[in-house]
Scaffold this motif. Sequence first.
Motif, PDB file in Angstrom:
ATOM      1  N   LYS A 117       0.843  -1.196   0.000  1.00  0.00           N
ATOM      2  CA  LYS A 117       0.000   0.000   0.000  1.00  0.00           C
ATOM      3  C   LYS A 117       0.878   1.247   0.000  1.00  0.00           C
ATOM      4  N   PRO A 154       2.455   4.338   1.229  1.00  0.00           N
ATOM      5  CA  PRO A 154       2.676   4.672   2.636  1.00  0.00           C
ATOM      6  C   PRO A 154       2.392   6.132   3.027  1.00  0.00           C
ATOM      7  N   TYR A 157      -3.070   9.296  -1.385  1.00  0.00           N
ATOM      8  CA  TYR A 157      -3.563   7.932  -1.575  1.00  0.00           C
ATOM      9  C   TYR A 157      -2.950   6.947  -0.576  1.00  0.00           C
ATOM     10  N   ALA A 158      -2.564   7.439   0.593  1.00  0.00           N
ATOM     11  CA  ALA A 158      -2.008   6.563   1.637  1.00  0.00           C
ATOM     12  C   ALA A 158      -3.003   5.445   1.923  1.00  0.00           C
ATOM     13  N   GLY A 159      -2.505   4.206   1.967  1.00  0.00           N
ATOM     14  CA  GLY A 159      -3.356   3.058   2.236  1.00  0.00           C
ATOM     15  C   GLY A 159      -3.919   2.385   0.994  1.00  0.00           C
ATOM     16  N   THR A 160      -3.740   3.001  -0.171  1.00  0.00           N
ATOM     17  CA  THR A 160      -4.200   2.432  -1.436  1.00  0.00           C
ATOM     18  C   THR A 160      -3.126   1.507  -1.983  1.00  0.00           C
ATOM     19  N   LEU A 161      -3.541   0.346  -2.482  1.00  0.00           N
ATOM     20  CA  LEU A 161      -2.572  -0.550  -3.108  1.00  0.00           C
ATOM     21  C   LEU A 161      -1.860   0.185  -4.236  1.00  0.00           C
TER      22      LEU A 161
END
Length: 72
Positions: A14, A16, A20-24
């Motif tokens: 994801k 980091p 878009y933190a947390g998005t694959l």
Amino acid sequence: MFDKTILLEIVRMKMPFGKYAGTLICDLPVSYLEWFQRKGFPQGRLGVLLETTYEIKLNGLQEIITQLKKMK
């Protein structure tokens, strides 16, 4: 020689930081990857993953990502 683990990491890791933190990594929009392309990809492994994802999407090879997501 190409490191095959890069493709697996693209569908598992994801983002980091940032918007878009947390998005694959594989699910990041092309516009975001284009921004990195213009400004410079981060150093290290993350930069390699982002740049590889950008090249895959840019060249219409997203089927690679789709197939890998099914396997993970």
